[in-house]
Design an enzyme around this catalytic site. Structure first.
Site, PDB file in Angstrom:
ATOM      1  N   LYS A  52       0.750  -1.170   0.213  1.00 40.12           N
ATOM      2  CA  LYS A  52       0.087   0.012  -0.059  1.00 40.12           C
ATOM      3  C   LYS A  52       1.001   1.442  -0.028  1.00 40.12           C
ATOM      4  CE  LYS A  52      -3.995  -2.337   1.968  1.00 40.12           C
ATOM      5  NZ  LYS A  52      -4.640  -2.731   3.358  1.00 40.12           N
ATOM      6  N   GLN A  95      -5.202  -1.205   9.208  1.00 38.36           N
ATOM      7  CA  GLN A  95      -4.881  -2.617   8.810  1.00 38.36           C
ATOM      8  C   GLN A  95      -5.520  -3.493   9.755  1.00 38.36           C
ATOM      9  OE1 GLN A  95      -4.012  -3.391   5.749  1.00 38.36           O
ATOM     10  NE2 GLN A  95      -4.237  -5.639   6.222  1.00 38.36           N
ATOM     11  N   ASP A 136     -11.359   2.330   3.273  1.00 39.65           N
ATOM     12  CA  ASP A 136     -11.850   0.878   3.415  1.00 39.65           C
ATOM     13  C   ASP A 136     -13.298   0.905   3.467  1.00 39.65           C
ATOM     14  OD1 ASP A 136      -9.851  -1.016   3.644  1.00 39.65           O
ATOM     15  OD2 ASP A 136      -9.564  -0.549   5.646  1.00 39.65           O
TER      16      ASP A 136
HETATM   17  N1  GUN Z   1      -7.291  -6.967   6.133  1.00 43.92           N
HETATM   18  C1  GUN Z   1      -7.560  -7.787   5.044  1.00 43.92           C
HETATM   19  N2  GUN Z   1      -7.950  -7.023   4.169  1.00 43.92           N
HETATM   20  C2  GUN Z   1      -8.188  -5.755   4.618  1.00 43.92           C
HETATM   21  C3  GUN Z   1      -8.888  -4.638   4.044  1.00 43.92           C
HETATM   22  O1  GUN Z   1      -9.341  -4.850   2.902  1.00 43.92           O
HETATM   23  N3  GUN Z   1      -8.644  -3.541   4.651  1.00 43.92           N
HETATM   24  C4  GUN Z   1      -7.925  -3.470   5.897  1.00 43.92           C
HETATM   25  N4  GUN Z   1      -7.821  -2.301   6.569  1.00 43.92           N
HETATM   26  N5  GUN Z   1      -7.621  -4.629   6.432  1.00 43.92           N
HETATM   27  C5  GUN Z   1      -7.586  -5.555   5.744  1.00 43.92           C
END
Ligand code: GUN
Length: 292
Positions: free
Chosen positions: A52, A96, A119
């Site tokens: 990211k 996350q 998200d």
């Molecule tokens: N953990 C697994 N997939 C995701 C996601 O799409 N966003 C976030 N913030 N954490 C994750």
């Protein structure tokens, strides 16, 4: 069988965003900003977060990583979120998941203001998705729709069967496919681990979307001839290579692929799209926040 190339589509999206961000710079405007908050040292999470940061920086966005110790208190994390909620340089805040057990995940997801919730996990954004209002949609489900669109796979009136009911993938992808919009407008069935005979559902799917987190779970006899198969799973399984593991999907690709009209590989399918959709959301949040 046609292979859906998520890597290619994702890279085209990033190239487009790079141009958009460059245009902002040329106009002397602020660029979109994303802060990624990682609590603890889960290896898979670290690897996702690195991706990211790398991609957001590459498209020219302001990108910041906040790494917090796994012992960090809920209160400290809430304080950090609050400071970014009020910081105008940042349009997107991503925490996350998963979070350490002592932190209440719902409380954290509720704390990010909906305008910066790239998200799409805040209840306000979930509610907007369900009621068909434009908003920030969850990244992986949005990536699935983007792939269907790119490959011009007709979805209207088709039977989409979703396996899995998580808040991150199963529920939002089902709701997106249900929307009265192009590359959605489908008849949607959601099934999950409580199904007595899962294959009775999966065999009915024109488009099968699988997000259950079980390696190679979907076998050829669970899939209709000519179906479109979208595999959202990324599972680490032990392997005799320097890393010690390989990532495999929820679908047994070898046996299932020959039966399908289209299928996503793992890696290089849906997973490759998630970060590009996150960057798209960050740009969208920027445009919404700056009144464009
Ligand atoms: N953990 C697994 N997939 C995701 C996601 O799409 N966003 C976030 N913030 N954490 C994750």
């Amino acid at each position: 069988m046609n292979l859906i190339d998520g890597k290619k589509v994702a890279s085209e999206i990033r190239e487009g965003l790079k141009k958009d961000v460059l245009k902002l710079k040329e106009q002397g405007k602020r660029v979109p900003g994303l802060v990624t908050i990682l609590v603890g040292d889960n290896p898979a999470s670290q690897s996702y977060v690195n991706g990211k940061i790398k991609s957001s920086t590459e498209v020219g966005m302001l990108s910041k990583l906040e790494k917090l110790d796994k012992e960090t208190s809920e209160e400290k994390l809430l304080q950090m979120i609050d400071s970014y909620n009020r910081n105008d340089d940042f349009d997107g805040i991503l925490v996350q998941l998963p979070l350490p057990g002592h932190i209440n995940e719902d409380k954290i997801l509720n704390a990010v203001i909906p305008e910066k919730d790239v998200d799409g996990f805040h209840p306000v954004n979930v509610g907007k998705l369900v009621t068909g209002q434009d908003t920030l949609y969850p990244c992986t489900p949005a990536g699935v729709l983007e792939l269907l669109k790119y490959y011009k796979i007709e979805t209207r009136g088709k039977h989409v069967v979703v396996v899995g009911r998580s808040n991150i993938v199963g529920k939002p992808v089902a709701n997106l496919m249900l929307q009265k919009k192009p590359y959605a407008d489908a008849i949607v069935t959601v099934c999950h681990s409580a199904a007595k005979d899962l294959s009775a559902y999966t065999r009915q799917a024109d488009i099968l979307i699988v997000a259950i987190g079980r390696p190679r779970f979907i076998k050829a006899d669970m899939v209709k001839e000519g179906a479109v198969v979208i595999d959202v799973g990324i599972n680490r399984v032990a392997a005799d290579n320097p890393k010690g593991y390989v990532n495999v999907g929820d679908v047994d690709f070898e046996s299932v692929a020959p039966k399908t009209s289209f299928i996503t590989p793992v890696p290089g399918g849906v997973g490759a799209m998630t970060i590009s959709m996150l960057l798209k959301n960050t740009y969208k949040a920027y445009l919404m926040r700056t009144g464009n």
